[in-house]
Design an enzyme around this catalytic site. Structure first.
Site, PDB file in Angstrom:
ATOM      1  N   CYS A   1       0.791  -1.325   0.076  1.00  0.00           N
ATOM      2  CA  CYS A   1       0.122   0.035  -0.024  1.00  0.00           C
ATOM      3  C   CYS A   1       0.766   1.304  -0.005  1.00  0.00           C
ATOM      4  O   CYS A   1       2.040   1.259   0.574  1.00  0.00           O
ATOM      5  CB  CYS A   1      -0.863  -0.043   1.143  1.00  0.00           C
ATOM      6  SG  CYS A   1      -1.862  -1.439   1.573  1.00  0.00           S
TER       7      CYS A   1
ATOM      8  N   TYR B   1      -5.300 -13.037  -4.427  1.00  0.00           N
ATOM      9  CA  TYR B   1      -4.836 -12.748  -3.052  1.00  0.00           C
ATOM     10  C   TYR B   1      -5.966 -13.458  -2.015  1.00  0.00           C
ATOM     11  O   TYR B   1      -7.021 -13.280  -2.077  1.00  0.00           O
ATOM     12  CB  TYR B   1      -5.183 -11.371  -2.932  1.00  0.00           C
ATOM     13  CG  TYR B   1      -4.796 -10.482  -1.587  1.00  0.00           C
ATOM     14  CD1 TYR B   1      -3.583 -10.878  -1.088  1.00  0.00           C
ATOM     15  CD2 TYR B   1      -5.390  -9.597  -1.022  1.00  0.00           C
ATOM     16  CE1 TYR B   1      -3.308 -10.477   0.140  1.00  0.00           C
ATOM     17  CE2 TYR B   1      -4.954  -9.065   0.109  1.00  0.00           C
ATOM     18  CZ  TYR B   1      -3.894  -9.573   0.702  1.00  0.00           C
ATOM     19  OH  TYR B   1      -3.771  -9.011   2.255  1.00  0.00           O
TER      20      TYR B   1
ATOM     21  N   ASP C   1       2.966  -9.567   9.604  1.00  0.00           N
ATOM     22  CA  ASP C   1       3.952  -9.646   8.539  1.00  0.00           C
ATOM     23  C   ASP C   1       4.658  -8.670   8.276  1.00  0.00           C
ATOM     24  O   ASP C   1       5.803  -8.614   8.048  1.00  0.00           O
ATOM     25  CB  ASP C   1       3.041  -9.604   7.168  1.00  0.00           C
ATOM     26  CG  ASP C   1       3.603  -9.509   5.845  1.00  0.00           C
ATOM     27  OD1 ASP C   1       4.783 -10.058   5.974  1.00  0.00           O
ATOM     28  OD2 ASP C   1       2.803  -9.291   4.729  1.00  0.00           O
TER      29      ASP C   1
ATOM     30  N   HIS D   1      -3.530 -12.144   4.899  1.00  0.00           N
ATOM     31  CA  HIS D   1      -3.708 -11.218   5.953  1.00  0.00           C
ATOM     32  C   HIS D   1      -4.835 -11.021   6.377  1.00  0.00           C
ATOM     33  O   HIS D   1      -5.297 -10.051   6.998  1.00  0.00           O
ATOM     34  CB  HIS D   1      -3.197  -9.968   5.248  1.00  0.00           C
ATOM     35  CG  HIS D   1      -1.762  -9.925   4.780  1.00  0.00           C
ATOM     36  ND1 HIS D   1      -1.451  -9.754   3.411  1.00  0.00           N
ATOM     37  CD2 HIS D   1      -0.699 -10.102   5.313  1.00  0.00           C
ATOM     38  CE1 HIS D   1      -0.086  -9.720   3.445  1.00  0.00           C
ATOM     39  NE2 HIS D   1       0.296  -9.904   4.454  1.00  0.00           N
TER      40      HIS D   1
END
Ligand code: ADP
Ligand code: SF4
Length: 682
Positions: A31, A170, A266, A173
Site C-alpha cells: 500500500c 489474493y 507480516d 492477511h
C-alpha cells in the site's frame, strides 16, 4: 566497482509461468496511499523501483468490484474498463525499465465496510465487518459465489489489457474473502464451500483456475497466501492447515507469494522483530511442496542473507516491500558492487502511517518516497550546484546529516559544525532505547557517505553561537539544532504549566539521556502519544522501577496504531507490570502525590510517585535561529545570503520529518521556494 560474484545468483532470470523476471528482486504488493486517487504519482513511484533494478514491481491491493472497497484507505481499483487507462500508466513506467508488472486483485469480504459505495459487504458467513463500523456482511449464496468468480475473471482480463504480466489471486492477511472462506472460524457454511478443508478451499481453487483460463496464456497467475496466522490452532498454522492448503494448490498458481498474517505480523516493526528473515520459520516449507517459484519477505537488506536464502532453497525471489521503499535502488547497488550505499530500512513503519491515514506514503530513510512526481524527486539524482558558494550546517542530527549529504552530492562545499562528540543527534540516545537499535542506520548510512566526500567537512565538539556564525562568513547558513523535551508539562492537554511543578524534581527524556535514571515508584505522564512515553516506561520497568504510565488517550502510545505497534507496546508494558492509567489527565503535583482526573468525568484520583517523567511536547532549540534573525542587518557584512532552519529546530517531529526537511532544504538551496511542487496533484 565490480560486484562480488557470489551475488550473481540474485541476477539470474527466473521463469514465472509464461513470463520471465529479469532478476530475483521482487517488490511484493504494498500500500502507498496514492492508488486510484493519485495514479500518476503512483506510476512514477513504481517506475523508479523498476529503474532501481526490481525485476518484478507490483501494485498494492486492487479492488475488483465496488461491492468491496475499503475507503477512506486509498488502494487500487479495477472496478470496470474505465480504470484500465490509469493502470497502464504504471505498467508502462515499469516496462520502460525491463521489469515485470504485477497486480494484486482483491475482494475484501468482511474486511471491507464499503463506506463509500454503501453496499452490504459479503462474506462466507453473516457477521459484523472487521472494523468497528456498525455494518454487517451478509452470507454469500450460490449466486453471489458465481458473481464473485465472474468478477475475478473480468478483473483479470482488464488487468491483462492494462498490460500487467502477473495477475494475483489474493488470499492473505485475513483481508480477502478467499482467505475468509478457508478460515474455519469465519466459514460456518454447511454447503460444499464450507466444512471440510477441501470445501473451504474450493472457491480459491475455482478462482485460480478461472484466472488461468482467462489470462494464463500471457500472464502469470500468482497466489498470495498467509500460511500462518500466529493465533495457534484457532487459525491457519504453518504446520497444520497452512501446509495442507499449499499441498492442495501446489501446482495451480505459477508463483507462490507467502506471508504470515495479519498485516501487523507480516510488517512487524524492528522494535518487536529485530532480525531479518523472521518469517522463514513459517514459510520455508512451501518450496518443498511445489515446483513453482516462491517469493517471501522478511525486511531483507543483507546481501549475504539473500544469497543464502536462494542457495538454501528457502525462496526463489527476494521479496521486499519496506526495503524497496527505503531504497528503490537496492538491487542496482548490489549489481554495481555498491553495497555500502544501500539505504537500509530501519523497520519503523512510518511508511505504513501513510496508508493508515490515507495520504501518500512517506519513509524515514528515503525522503523522496511519494515525492517522485509531485516534487520530481529522484532517490539517486539531484541537481548540480547553482554556484560555488560554501554552506555551513549547524547540527548533525538526522536533519543536518541529510541536508549535508544532498548538498554534498550537489557539489557544494559543505561544512558541518556539531557541538557533540559524535554525529547523529537524537538518534544516538533513541537508538539505545529498548528495541530501537535499527535507528542508528539513519546516521550510519549518511555518515558513511559523508566521510567519503571531499567537499564535506565535519567538525565535532564545535558548538557555534551567533557571533561565530557571523564571523565565519558562509554565504548559506542552515540550522539543524534540534529540540528539547519540555519540563513544564504543556502539550495537547495543558496549554499552561501544570500547577505544582516547582515542588518536586521533574524529569524529561533528555534527563534520562543524560544519565539521570529514576528508581522506585515512577510516574510517566505521556501527552505525546508516539513511541517515547512507552519506550521510557519499558526502559524503567526493565531496570526494576514500579512504573505507572498516565495518558489522556485511551491507549498507551496511542498514535502507534498507525505503525501497527500499539497492541505489542501495550502487551509488553503490561507484561512488565507497568500500570497504565488511560483516559486520565495530570492535573497538579505536590511534593507527595500526583492529582489525576478522568478525562470524561473529571473524577479525581491521587497517585503516589517518587519521581515524575514528563513526555508531553518538545521545544524547538531555535535560540541560534532567533538571534541570527534578530541580527539580519549584519548579514551583508557577514556575506550571508540565506539563513534556513530545518528539522526539529524548525518544528519538532518524527525522525522522518527531520530527514525530509533536511532533504527539502538541500534541493531548494539557491532554487525553488519550499512550496514549489506542492500542487502537482496527479
Ligand atoms: P534533528 O532531528 O532536527 O536533526 P537533533 O536534535 O537530532 O535534531 O540534532 C540536532 C543536533 O544539533 C544535535 O546533535 C546537537 O548537538 C546539535 N547542536 C545543537 N545546537 C548546536 C550549536 N549551537 N552548534 C553546533 N551544534 C549544535
Ligand atoms: Fe523502512 Fe521505516 Fe522506511 Fe518503512 S518508513 S521503509 S519501515 S525505514
Amino acid at each position: 566497482m565490480t560486484r562480488d560474484t557470489r551475488y550473481d545468483i540474485l541476477f539470474e532470470p527466473v521463469k514465472i509461468g509464461p513470463v520471465t523476471a529479469p532478476s530475483r528482486f521482487y517488490q511484493v504488493p504494498h500500500c502507498n496511499g496514492m492508488g486510484y486517487r493519485h495514479p500518476e504519482r503512483h506510476a512514477a513511484m513504481r517506475g523508479i523501483k523498476a529503474e532501481g533494478g526490481w525485476g518484478v514491481v507490483c501494485t498494492e491491493e486492487v479492488e475488483i468490484h465496488p461491492s468491496s472497497e475499503i475507503s477512506p484507505s486509498i488502494e487500487g481499483r479495477i472496478w470496470d474498463a474505465s480504470d484500465i487507462a490509469y493502470h497502464r500508466l504504471m505498467t508502462d513506467a515499469v516496462h520502460a525499465h525491463g521489469a515485470l508488472a504485477g497486480i494484486e486483485l482483491v475482494y475484501n469480504g468482511f474486511h471491507a465496510p464499503n463506506r463509500e459505495t454503501r453496499l452490504p459487504p459479503m462474506a462466507p458467513t453473516a457477521m459484523p465487518v472487521a472494523a468497528y463500523d456498525p455494518v454487517h456482511a451478509r452470507a454469500m449464496d450460490r449466486r453471489d459465489i458465481q458473481d464473485l468468480r465472474r468478477w475475478y475473471r473480468e478483473a483479470a482480463l482488464r488487468a491483462k489489457e492494462a498490460g500487467f504480466d502477473i495477475v494475483y489471486v489474493y488470499a492473505g492477511h485475513s483481508m480477502s474473502v478467499l482467505m475468509h472462506f478457508m478460515q474455519a472460524r469465519f466459514n460456518q457454511r454447511t454447503d460444499d464451500y464450507g466444512g471440510a478443508l477441501e470445501n473451504r478451499v474450493r472457491l480459491t481453487k475455482e478462482v485460480l483456475s478461472e484466472a488461468k483460463d482467462a489470462v494464463g496464456d500471457s500472464c502469470a497467475i500468482a497466489f498470495r497466501f498467509s500460511v500462518e496466522e500466529m493465533i495457534g490452532t484457532a487459525g491457519i498454522t504453518s504446520d497444520g492447515e497452512g501446509q495442507d492448503i499449499v499441498g492442495m494448490l501446489a501446482e495451480l498458481p505459477d508463483l507462490w507469494d507467502v506471508t504470515v498474517s495479519g498485516w501487523a505480523n507480516d510488517t512487524v516493526t524492528a522494535r518487536f522483530e529485530p532480525s531479518e528473515g523472521y518469517q522463514d520459520k513459517h514459510t520455508a516449507f512451501v518450496k518443498s511442496l511445489t515446483t513453482k517459484p516462491v517469493v517471501g519477505v522478511g525486511r531483507f537488506t543483507s546481501v549475504d542473507g539473500m544469497v543464502a536464502r536462494i542457495r538454501g532453497g528457502v525462496l526463489d525471489f527476494i521479496g521486499a516491500a519496506r526495503p524497496s521503499i527505503a531504497d528503490p535502488f537496492l538491487p542496482k547497488k548490489i549489481r554495481e558492487g555498491r553495497v555500502d550505499e544501500i539505504r537500509e530500512c530501519i523497520g519503523c513503519n512510518i511508511c505504513v502511517t501513510g496508508d493508515m491515514q490515507s495520504v501518500p506514503i512517506r519513509c524515514t530513510q528515503n525522503p523522496t518516497m511519494g515525492e517522485e512526481r509531485r516534487r520530481g524527486w529522484h532517490p539517486e539524482r539531484i541537481a548540480a550546484k547553482v554556484s560555488d558558494d560554501p554552506v555551513l550546517i549547524v547540527g548533525a542530527g538526522p536533519a543536518g546529516l541529510e541536508c549535508a549529504l544532498q548538498l554534498g552530492k550537489r557539489g557544494y562545499p559543505v561544512t558541518v559544525a556539531e557541538s557533540g562528540l559524535e554525529v547523529g543527534g537524537r538518534l544516538n540516545w533513541e537508538s539505545q532505547l529498548p528495541g530501537m537499535a535499527s535507528y542508528r542506520r539513519v546516521r550510519e548510512y549518511r555518515e558513511g557517505l559523508l566521510r567519503q566526500m571531499a567537499n564535506v567537512e565535519i567538525y565535532l565538539d564545535s558548538a557555534l553561537n551567533a557571533d561565530a556564525v557571523l564571523a565565519f562568513q558562509f554565504p548559506h547558513v542552515i540550522l539543524a539544532t534540534g529540540s528539547s523535551w519540555r519540563r513544564d508539562g504543556t502539550g495537547r492537554q495543558h496549554q499552561r504549566e501544570i500547577p505544582g511543578l516547582a515542588q518536586r524534581q521533574i524529569l524529561t527524556p533528555d534527563d534520562l539521556m543524560g544519565g539521570d535514571v529514576p528508581a522506585g515508584k515512577v510516574a510517566i505522564f505521556d501527552d505525546d502519544h508516539y513511541i517515547m512515553g512507552g519506550l521510557i516506561a519499558e526502559l524503567l520497568a526493565g531496570l526494576g522501577a514500579q512504573v505507572t504510565l498516565i495518558t489522556p488517550a485511551p491507549l498507551a502510545s496511542h498514535w502507534t496504531e498507525n505503525t501497527m505497534e500499539q497492541k505489542r507496546i501495550q502487551k509488553r508494558l503490561l507484561e512488565k507490570e507497568v500500570t497504565i492509567v488511560a483516559n486520565h489527565d495530570l492535573l497538579s503535583i505536590d511534593s507527595n502525590e500526583l492529582e489525576t482526573a478522568c478525562v470524561f468525568t473529571g473524577k479525581r484520583r491521587d497517585l503516589a510517585a517518587d519521581a515524575l517523567v514528563l513526555v508531553t511536547a518538545r521545544n524547538a532549540d531555535d535560540q541560534l535561529h532567533q538571534e541570527l534573525r534578530g541580527r539580519a542587518d549584519e548579514f551583508t557584512t557577514a556575506g550571508i545570503k540565506s539563513l534556513t532552519a530545518i528539522g526539529d529546530c524548525l518544528a519538532p517531529g518524527t525522525v522522518a520529518s527531520a530527514v525530509y526537511l533536511g532533504h527539502l532544504a538541500a534541493r531548494n538551496l539557491e532554487g525553488e521556494p519550499w512550496d514549489a511542487g506542492l500542487f502537482n496533484r496527479g
